[in-house]
Design a protein around this motif. Structure first.
Motif: not given
Length: 199
Positions: A98-104, A132-149
């Protein structure tokens, strides 16, 4: 003087007694026909050889043109090509995850998301632990979503490798040839992964 042993004419296939050594045709008509056939064959062989020479010349010319086109391309072109090959490998390597940040898991677009950004850390651009594989929402809109990454990355690669990733790194002086080599390496790695899956 004894007659020479008879033989078949190579043109009309009739039997005849040769008058001299090396005679392979029975008469002038057959000799003329064989001569014309040989001339036509030689001409066809020459045309084939000329066509082959032209094809090889054209191929060399195309290769020289491609080389000249590559020579005038800016360094950014080769960086982009190497990055595309690397990203494609990362997405395929993690295709079942799944996406490494949000796990979806979802049917949307996936990116190759860097934990430490390439802008701030260009030396980690091609570090497989950093991407790592990451969804476009986490990568683009959440700037990588580093707290969950971060916790997901530690769980995936282990604390020791994470500490090594976060430590200092020397910035390599990559040149055009290095980017071409990196592009080739990651294309080969991707091909090997696909072949393993197909086997």
């Amino acid at each position: 003087m004894a007659k020479k042993p008879r033989r078949k004419c190579i043109h009309c296939r009739e039997w005849f007694h040769p008058v001299r050594d090396g005679q392979v045709v029975c008469c002038y008509v057959c000799a003329s026909a064989v001569g014309k056939e040989q001339t036509a064959k030689n001409k066809a062989d020459a045309m084939r050889a000329e066509k082959k020479r032209q094809r090889e010349e054209e191929k060399e010319q195309r290769a020289r043109q491609a080389e000249r086109r590559q020579a005038v391309k800016p360094l950014s072109y080769f960086i982009k090509q190497a990055q595309q090959a690397f990203n494609e490998f990362i997405r395929y390597r993690d295709r079942h995850m799944p996406c490494i940040s949000c796990g979806r898991y979802h049917d949307g677009q996936y990116h190759a998301g860097h934990f430490r950004t390439t802008g701030a850390n260009p030396e980690l651009r091609f570090d497989e632990d950093n991407c790592h594989k990451q969804c476009s929402v986490c990568n683009n809109h959440l700037s990588g979503n580093l707290t969950a990454y971060r916790p997901a990355l530690i769980a995936k690669i282990g604390q020791a490798r994470f500490d090594a990733l976060m430590g200092p790194h020397e910035l390599p002086k990559w040149k055009r040839d290095d980017y071409i080599r990196i592009r080739g390496e990651y294309r080969a790695k991707l091909k090997a992964l696909k072949q393993q899956e197909a086997a």
